[in-house]
Every structure is written in C-alpha cells, then in structure tokens.
Scaffold this motif. Structure first.
Motif, PDB file in Angstrom:
ATOM      1  N   UNK A 202      72.069 103.374  48.784  1.00 51.38           N
ATOM      2  CA  UNK A 202      71.964 102.150  49.583  1.00 51.38           C
ATOM      3  C   UNK A 202      73.130 101.247  49.204  1.00 51.38           C
ATOM      4  N   UNK A 203      73.940 100.911  50.192  1.00 47.08           N
ATOM      5  CA  UNK A 203      75.096 100.058  49.912  1.00 47.08           C
ATOM      6  C   UNK A 203      75.183  98.929  50.925  1.00 47.08           C
ATOM      7  N   UNK A 204      75.354  97.712  50.400  1.00 48.01           N
ATOM      8  CA  UNK A 204      75.626  96.549  51.247  1.00 48.01           C
ATOM      9  C   UNK A 204      77.007  96.033  50.901  1.00 48.01           C
ATOM     10  N   UNK A 205      77.791  95.769  51.930  1.00 44.01           N
ATOM     11  CA  UNK A 205      79.141  95.266  51.724  1.00 44.01           C
ATOM     12  C   UNK A 205      79.332  93.968  52.501  1.00 44.01           C
ATOM     13  N   UNK A 206      79.416  92.860  51.759  1.00 45.51           N
ATOM     14  CA  UNK A 206      79.641  91.528  52.340  1.00 45.51           C
ATOM     15  C   UNK A 206      78.684  91.268  53.511  1.00 45.51           C
ATOM     16  N   UNK A 207      77.386  91.369  53.220  1.00 41.19           N
ATOM     17  CA  UNK A 207      76.352  91.242  54.259  1.00 41.19           C
ATOM     18  C   UNK A 207      75.891  89.791  54.380  1.00 41.19           C
ATOM     19  N   UNK A 208      75.880  89.314  55.624  1.00 38.06           N
ATOM     20  CA  UNK A 208      75.420  87.965  55.955  1.00 38.06           C
ATOM     21  C   UNK A 208      74.317  88.065  57.001  1.00 38.06           C
ATOM     22  N   UNK A 209      73.377  87.131  56.944  1.00 39.81           N
ATOM     23  CA  UNK A 209      72.346  87.057  57.973  1.00 39.81           C
ATOM     24  C   UNK A 209      72.038  85.594  58.272  1.00 39.81           C
ATOM     25  N   UNK A 210      72.348  85.195  59.501  1.00 36.23           N
ATOM     26  CA  UNK A 210      72.022  83.857  59.980  1.00 36.23           C
ATOM     27  C   UNK A 210      71.066  83.988  61.151  1.00 36.23           C
ATOM     28  N   UNK A 211      69.946  83.310  61.081  1.00 36.65           N
ATOM     29  CA  UNK A 211      68.958  83.368  62.159  1.00 36.65           C
ATOM     30  C   UNK A 211      69.344  82.427  63.297  1.00 36.65           C
ATOM     31  N   UNK A 212      68.776  82.639  64.493  1.00 36.95           N
ATOM     32  CA  UNK A 212      69.134  81.800  65.647  1.00 36.95           C
ATOM     33  C   UNK A 212      68.933  80.303  65.424  1.00 36.95           C
ATOM     34  N   UNK A 213      67.981  79.939  64.530  1.00 35.18           N
ATOM     35  CA  UNK A 213      67.758  78.508  64.263  1.00 35.18           C
ATOM     36  C   UNK A 213      68.780  77.927  63.288  1.00 35.18           C
ATOM     37  N   UNK A 214      69.756  78.746  62.872  1.00 33.73           N
ATOM     38  CA  UNK A 214      70.818  78.272  61.999  1.00 33.73           C
ATOM     39  C   UNK A 214      70.594  78.507  60.522  1.00 33.73           C
ATOM     40  N   UNK A 215      69.413  78.993  60.150  1.00 34.14           N
ATOM     41  CA  UNK A 215      69.121  79.260  58.740  1.00 34.14           C
ATOM     42  C   UNK A 215      69.921  80.473  58.268  1.00 34.14           C
ATOM     43  N   UNK A 216      70.683  80.275  57.189  1.00 35.29           N
ATOM     44  CA  UNK A 216      71.441  81.380  56.609  1.00 35.29           C
ATOM     45  C   UNK A 216      70.598  81.983  55.489  1.00 35.29           C
ATOM     46  N   UNK A 217      70.048  83.166  55.724  1.00 34.97           N
ATOM     47  CA  UNK A 217      69.123  83.785  54.772  1.00 34.97           C
ATOM     48  C   UNK A 217      69.844  84.640  53.739  1.00 34.97           C
ATOM     49  N   UNK A 218      70.931  85.279  54.147  1.00 32.06           N
ATOM     50  CA  UNK A 218      71.708  86.134  53.247  1.00 32.06           C
ATOM     51  C   UNK A 218      73.168  85.738  53.384  1.00 32.06           C
TER      52      UNK A 218
END
Length: 228
Positions: free
Chosen positions: A2-18
């Motif tokens: 399992x590899x993550x490389x520079x992973x970002x997650x922003x939800x539609x409401x603007x919350x940046x979770x990752x």
C-alpha cells in the motif's frame, strides 16, 4: 503493498481531511492508525478501499492505482481488501453462515467451495458451532467475529479494521485483537484505525498518527499518547 504519494483530500464543503500524506505499508504488516477525532483517520482508511477518492495524489495497492480506477473495477479491487466496521454491518435476516457465504456468492463461487471456506473461517473466529444462529442471537463480540469471518472469507491480501473494538467491552476487545493477530500471522496485511489506548500500548505494532490531515508520527512500536 500500500503506497500513498502526496495524497490530498478536500471535501465539497471545503474541509481538507488529508493534507499531503505519503506512506508505504509493506505486505504482512500490522499497522495502527491513531489520532484525535476529526484528524483524517477515517478518510485515510476509506481511501485505501476506494470508498473515498483522493482530490490529488496517488494511492497504489499491489500495483493498482486507485484514483484512476474505473468504477466498474472497484468491486474487483475489494475482493482483495476485507473491511471490518465498528457496527458490524451484518444482514439481520441471514444466519451467521449465510452472512459469511454472501461475500463469496456475490463473486459466484461454487457452493462446495463456499461451504468449505465459510466453515474454515468460522473455525478461525471460533464460531463454527454457531453457523445457524441469527445475528440477534449473538453477543456484540460474536457479531464482530462474524464480521471478521466475512471480511477474510475471500482470502484478501489486506484487512481494513475501522474501530473494530469501539462498541465492545475490554475483555471482548482483547478476544477480537487476538483473532486479528492470528490473521496477520497468516500473512494478511492489517490496517486498523483505533482509539483504544490499552490495546495500542500493550500490543505494540507499527503506529501511524494522523493530526490535522498529516502524518504526525510513524513509529515501529508506537504508543497512543492521546487523551480520551
């Protein structure tokens, strides 16, 4: 694995979770994912089995890049990833045997293979004698063991456990952890999100701490260090 490389997650409401996570989990590892509420743990976990898709970055499992994966291919990915939830998610109208068998029926395995494999995994979770019971006839710990059996019945390479002891008393929680450890010793990679300080501090494993959507700690035998 399992590899993550520079992973970002922003939800539609603007919350940046990752927020820019890069991590590598080797085959056969047992990894705790910890952190305060709202830190991004659930999003991190859900992205591994493609319940959530990253806004940016790459997630690779066994050389499969998840963010570019077509929707029709996701069920095939999940055959190789078992998931155990805090609230069990059993089908109340089915017996223990039928709940576990269902995971094989959906991929159209033959009946004899299903029977052999289901009884084998029920033996692993120590519920072979309750195959014909209904979920409401079981304790919470027994229901979680059914959930684990269902998650491993297709021999997944990865088992995701999202707060698997969250609804259980301490003694039952230890029973679940010993079963998970046995499964890990058989070669299955386990990634477990938890708030259980006692388990983390006593069953030392690799620990990934997420705070504010970032990796705050990555320790081979880490301790919990959070209040509550």
């Amino acid at each position: 694995m399992i590899q993550m490389q520079d992973v970002w997650k922003t939800y539609p409401n603007g919350v940046m979770a990752v927020n820019g996570i890069s991590i590598y989990i080797k085959k056969g590892e047992f990894v705790y994912v910890v952190g305060p509420s709202g830190a991004g743990k659930s999003t991190f976990i859900k992205m591994i089995y493609r319940e959530e898709k990253p806004t940016r970055g790459e997630i690779t499992i066994d050389n499969q890049e998840l963010s570019k994966m077509k929707e029709r291919h996701i069920p095939y990915l999940r055959r190789n990833i078992g998931v155990v939830f805090q609230d069990f998610k059993l089908l109340q109208s089915l017996t223990v045997y039928e709940n576990v068998a269902f995971a094989m029926e959906v991929i159209e395995e033959d009946k004899e293979t299903i029977r052999q494999r289901v009884m084998n995994v029920l033996d692993i979770v120590r519920l072979k004698n309750k195959a014909r019971f209904m979920p409401d006839e079981l304790s919470g710990g027994e229901q979680q063991r059914v959930s684990i059996a269902r998650a491993i019945v297709n021999n997944p390479a990865v088992l995701i456990a999202d707060e698997p002891t969250g609804n259980l008393d301490p003694e039952t929680s230890w029973e679940i952890m010993h079963i998970l450890e046995e499964i890990n010793e058989r070669g299955t990679t386990i990634v477990m999100a938890t708030h259980n300080r006692d388990i983390v501090d006593n069953m030392r494993k690799r620990l990934i701490a997420i705070e504010g959507g970032r990796i705050a700690r990555d320790e081979l035998r880490g301790t919990y260090r959070y209040e509550g």
